[in-house]
Design a protein around this motif. Structure first.
Motif, PDB file in Angstrom:
ATOM      1  N   GLU A 118      12.487  -9.599 -13.139  1.00  0.00           N
ATOM      2  CA  GLU A 118      11.493  -8.564 -13.445  1.00  0.00           C
ATOM      3  C   GLU A 118      12.124  -7.168 -13.400  1.00  0.00           C
ATOM      4  O   GLU A 118      11.776  -6.293 -14.202  1.00  0.00           O
ATOM      5  CB  GLU A 118      10.344  -8.666 -12.454  1.00  0.00           C
ATOM      6  CG  GLU A 118       9.493  -9.914 -12.660  1.00  0.00           C
ATOM      7  CD  GLU A 118       8.476 -10.131 -11.567  1.00  0.00           C
ATOM      8  OE1 GLU A 118       7.527 -10.910 -11.787  1.00  0.00           O
ATOM      9  OE2 GLU A 118       8.624  -9.558 -10.469  1.00  0.00           O
TER      10      GLU A 118
ATOM     11  N   PHE B 190      14.274  -6.792 -16.649  1.00  0.00           N
ATOM     12  CA  PHE B 190      13.604  -7.038 -17.927  1.00  0.00           C
ATOM     13  C   PHE B 190      13.268  -5.728 -18.631  1.00  0.00           C
ATOM     14  O   PHE B 190      12.806  -4.769 -18.013  1.00  0.00           O
ATOM     15  CB  PHE B 190      12.327  -7.847 -17.691  1.00  0.00           C
ATOM     16  CG  PHE B 190      11.736  -8.424 -18.939  1.00  0.00           C
ATOM     17  CD1 PHE B 190      12.222  -9.605 -19.472  1.00  0.00           C
ATOM     18  CD2 PHE B 190      10.697  -7.778 -19.593  1.00  0.00           C
ATOM     19  CE1 PHE B 190      11.676 -10.139 -20.633  1.00  0.00           C
ATOM     20  CE2 PHE B 190      10.150  -8.303 -20.749  1.00  0.00           C
ATOM     21  CZ  PHE B 190      10.643  -9.490 -21.267  1.00  0.00           C
ATOM     22  N   LYS B 191      13.532  -5.680 -19.933  1.00  0.00           N
ATOM     23  CA  LYS B 191      13.244  -4.509 -20.741  1.00  0.00           C
ATOM     24  C   LYS B 191      12.115  -4.812 -21.720  1.00  0.00           C
ATOM     25  O   LYS B 191      11.925  -5.966 -22.127  1.00  0.00           O
ATOM     26  CB  LYS B 191      14.495  -4.069 -21.507  1.00  0.00           C
ATOM     27  CG  LYS B 191      15.669  -3.711 -20.617  1.00  0.00           C
ATOM     28  CD  LYS B 191      16.910  -3.384 -21.435  1.00  0.00           C
ATOM     29  CE  LYS B 191      18.094  -3.059 -20.532  1.00  0.00           C
ATOM     30  NZ  LYS B 191      19.334  -2.790 -21.307  1.00  0.00           N
ATOM     31  N   ASP B 192      11.401  -3.781 -22.121  1.00  0.00           N
ATOM     32  CA  ASP B 192      10.249  -3.964 -23.012  1.00  0.00           C
ATOM     33  C   ASP B 192      10.643  -4.645 -24.318  1.00  0.00           C
ATOM     34  O   ASP B 192       9.854  -5.407 -24.884  1.00  0.00           O
ATOM     35  CB  ASP B 192       9.594  -2.620 -23.315  1.00  0.00           C
ATOM     36  CG  ASP B 192       8.885  -2.035 -22.108  1.00  0.00           C
ATOM     37  OD1 ASP B 192       8.590  -2.807 -21.171  1.00  0.00           O
ATOM     38  OD2 ASP B 192       8.630  -0.807 -22.090  1.00  0.00           O
ATOM     39  N   ALA B 193      11.863  -4.393 -24.784  1.00  0.00           N
ATOM     40  CA  ALA B 193      12.296  -4.967 -26.060  1.00  0.00           C
ATOM     41  C   ALA B 193      12.839  -6.396 -25.920  1.00  0.00           C
ATOM     42  O   ALA B 193      13.160  -7.031 -26.923  1.00  0.00           O
ATOM     43  CB  ALA B 193      13.376  -4.089 -26.684  1.00  0.00           C
ATOM     44  N   ASP B 194      12.906  -6.906 -24.699  1.00  0.00           N
ATOM     45  CA  ASP B 194      13.463  -8.241 -24.482  1.00  0.00           C
ATOM     46  C   ASP B 194      12.522  -9.330 -24.980  1.00  0.00           C
ATOM     47  O   ASP B 194      11.298  -9.123 -25.067  1.00  0.00           O
ATOM     48  CB  ASP B 194      13.733  -8.466 -22.994  1.00  0.00           C
ATOM     49  CG  ASP B 194      15.033  -7.825 -22.548  1.00  0.00           C
ATOM     50  OD1 ASP B 194      15.901  -7.596 -23.407  1.00  0.00           O
ATOM     51  OD2 ASP B 194      15.183  -7.569 -21.340  1.00  0.00           O
TER      52      ASP B 194
ATOM     53  N   SER C  41      10.112 -12.447 -24.760  1.00  0.00           N
ATOM     54  CA  SER C  41       9.163 -12.748 -23.688  1.00  0.00           C
ATOM     55  C   SER C  41       9.665 -13.910 -22.832  1.00  0.00           C
ATOM     56  O   SER C  41      10.085 -14.949 -23.341  1.00  0.00           O
ATOM     57  CB  SER C  41       7.792 -13.085 -24.280  1.00  0.00           C
ATOM     58  OG  SER C  41       7.905 -14.172 -25.193  1.00  0.00           O
TER      59      SER C  41
ATOM     60  N   ARG D 225      18.709 -12.795 -25.452  1.00  0.00           N
ATOM     61  CA  ARG D 225      18.710 -11.807 -26.540  1.00  0.00           C
ATOM     62  C   ARG D 225      19.516 -12.299 -27.730  1.00  0.00           C
ATOM     63  O   ARG D 225      19.096 -12.164 -28.891  1.00  0.00           O
ATOM     64  CB  ARG D 225      19.265 -10.486 -26.023  1.00  0.00           C
ATOM     65  CG  ARG D 225      18.377  -9.781 -24.993  1.00  0.00           C
ATOM     66  CD  ARG D 225      19.097  -8.615 -24.331  1.00  0.00           C
ATOM     67  NE  ARG D 225      18.355  -8.134 -23.167  1.00  0.00           N
ATOM     68  CZ  ARG D 225      18.928  -7.758 -22.021  1.00  0.00           C
ATOM     69  NH1 ARG D 225      20.239  -7.815 -21.887  1.00  0.00           N
ATOM     70  NH2 ARG D 225      18.177  -7.336 -21.025  1.00  0.00           N
TER      71      ARG D 225
END
Length: 305
Positions: A17, A20-24, A26, A299
């Motif tokens: 958590e 974790f990045k917003d663009a990663d 889900s 990614r």
């Protein structure tokens, strides 16, 4: 859902958590470190990627995971938990992570070596039982350390041990370039000359049972054996016999054929063994590296489609 971390302990869940990045892609974190393999099809549901720390993934179970295409295994020893070749036939690619905890595991290896040499755990147990036990230890300065397998972890062990005044020998399945402070020798010489043996092989079909009864018999009498790699590299019964007879002075073990180690396992009855709970890699630094690499795998998988 693109990916599920199927068996997250709380510390690892929090590290995921944090990184974790917003663009990663889900990732759903399933906060239950003790799950049965049969539960995986339901946990994974329609996910493409399974992130696995320590749960078995038998091939028949993988067949039931209809959307599964990738397994990101948190470490190098995936083969202890699944059959990558059989999974590949199902269209499932297994990704492992190397190098994330070389320093952590090397330091744990050195810690077990020193604890074994000085009978630290034995004296601790006896004192807690009311016995004032004083044992003559093995002085390691000037002694020979033999490394069976020479990758990143073994290189770190060699660096630390060399700095502590030990002579370092190594044997590797494939030839290695010269390494400062390390002498590469044939396996028979390494077994015969080493006061301490430390295992650093990957587990595969060629190395399973590598340290068999015959090779254990060829180890220098009263040597220490350290294993922070994989338990299946060693003939467990032959090792226990060598410890009982005194041929091996002491063993420091972080890995076991059955984990968690049952309370009534023969190794829990052996006096001259120091046990740790498969935790050589467990430092915050190593966990941070591990999670970073796992997310990078996810990614790349998503980017490639």
């Amino acid at each position: 859902m693109v990916a599920v971390f199927v068996d997250a302990e709380e510390a690892m869940a929090q590290e995921f958590e944090r990184q974790f990045k917003d663009a990663d892609p889900s990732v759903r974190i399933h906060r239950d470190p003790e799950i049965a393999p049969e539960a995986l099809p339901k946990i994974l549901a329609d996910s493409r990627i399974a992130i696995i720390d320590h749960t078995q993934l038998p091939t028949p179970v993988a067949k039931q995971c209809k959307t599964l295409q990738h397994v990101v295994f948190l470490g190098t020893g995936a083969r202890s938990y699944m059959n990558p070749e059989e999974l590949a036939e199902l269209g499932i690619t297994v990704h492992t992570i190397k190098g994330y905890g070389d320093t952590a595991v090397a330091e744990a290896t050195i810690a077990l070596m020193w604890a074994a040499a000085r009978d630290i755990a034995l004296m601790d147990r006896e004192m807690r039982g009311g016995q004032w036990l004083r044992e003559d230890g093995m002085q390691l300065t000037g002694k020979t350390l033999g490394l069976i397998g020479f990758g990143g972890i073994a290189a770190e062990v060699a660096r630390i041990a060399g700095g502590g005044g030990m002579k370092v020998l190594a044997w590797n399945r494939t030839p290695k370039d010269k390494v400062k402070g390390v002498t590469f020798v044939e396996l028979d010489r390494l077994l015969a000359d080493s006061h301490v043996l430390s295992l650093h092989l990957l587990l595969n079909d060629a190395t399973r049972g590598f340290l068999n009864r015959d090779r254990i018999a060829r180890i220098r009498p009263r040597a220490l054996l350290i294993n922070t790699a994989r338990a299946a590299l060693v003939d467990e019964a032959a090792m226990i016999e060598a410890l009982a007879s005194g041929h091996l002075r002491h063993a420091g073990l972080d890995v076991f054929n059955t984990e968690p180690l049952p309370q009534d396992h023969p190794l829990t009855k052996v006096r001259n063994v120091t046990l740790s709970a498969h935790s050589a890699f467990r430092t915050p630094e190593a966990s941070e590296n591990l999670v970073r690499s796992a997310l990078e795998h996810c990614r790349r998988i998503v980017t490639k489609g």
